[in-house]
Design a protein around this motif. Structure first.
Motif, mmCIF file in Angstrom:
data_model
loop_
_atom_site.group_PDB
_atom_site.id
_atom_site.type_symbol
_atom_site.label_atom_id
_atom_site.label_comp_id
_atom_site.label_asym_id
_atom_site.label_seq_id
_atom_site.Cartn_x
_atom_site.Cartn_y
_atom_site.Cartn_z
ATOM 1 N N TRP A 36 0.841 -1.180 0.093
ATOM 2 C CA TRP A 36 0.154 -0.052 0.032
ATOM 3 C C TRP A 36 0.823 1.229 0.197
ATOM 4 O O TRP A 36 1.690 1.324 0.799
ATOM 5 N N ARG A 38 0.506 5.682 -0.552
ATOM 6 C CA ARG A 38 -0.296 6.648 -0.241
ATOM 7 C C ARG A 38 0.258 8.149 -0.807
ATOM 8 O O ARG A 38 1.627 8.378 -0.776
ATOM 9 N N TYR A 97 -4.855 6.395 -1.315
ATOM 10 C CA TYR A 97 -4.226 5.161 -0.968
ATOM 11 C C TYR A 97 -4.122 4.417 -2.231
ATOM 12 O O TYR A 97 -5.459 4.102 -2.821
#
Length: 128
Positions: A36, A38, A97
């Motif tokens: 992940w 962002r 995200y």
């Protein structure tokens, strides 16, 4: 080809929680690392958490210092889905995200250029 679809973003107050999901489809058999990232307005994209499979029995999880202890990354192989549980959210966690995947295990997990496939992103907004 791998397709990634994120979901679970939204708006919460500081201290709240959200759970992001990233569903992968297509040729996922060779996906060694999922992560992940962002990106907040005016800032560079940064790695938040990653999960990498070295072999059939060894999986490592990684976290940025800023989220260590608050975020948890997990993976459901049967569903080809990666999750990001975000607790104790802060206003500085506000960002878009993105989920990403790469075929190789080796390489620094936060290097975005090592990832071949990206999702479209899901917005997380944390108010104070």
């Amino acid at each position: 080809q791998v397709q990634l679809v994120e979901s679970g973003g939204g708006s919460v107050q500081a201290g709240g929680s959200l759970r992001l999901s990233c569903a992968a489809s297509g040729d996922t058999s060779s996906s060694a690392c999922m992560a992940w990232f962002r990106q907040a307005p005016g800032k560079e994209r940064e790695g938040v958490a990653g999960i990498c499979r070295q072999n059939r029995n060894t999986v490592y999880s990684y976290y940025a210092d800023s989220v260590e202890g608050r975020f948890t990354i997990s993976q459901d192989n049967a569903k080809n889905t990666v999750y990001l549980q975000m607790d104790s959210l802060k206003p500085e966690d506000t960002a878009m995200y993105y989920c990403a995947v790469r075929a190789q295990y080796w390489g620094y997990w936060r290097d975005s250029f090592t990832y071949s496939y990206w999702g479209q992103g899901t917005q997380v907004t944390v108010s104070s």
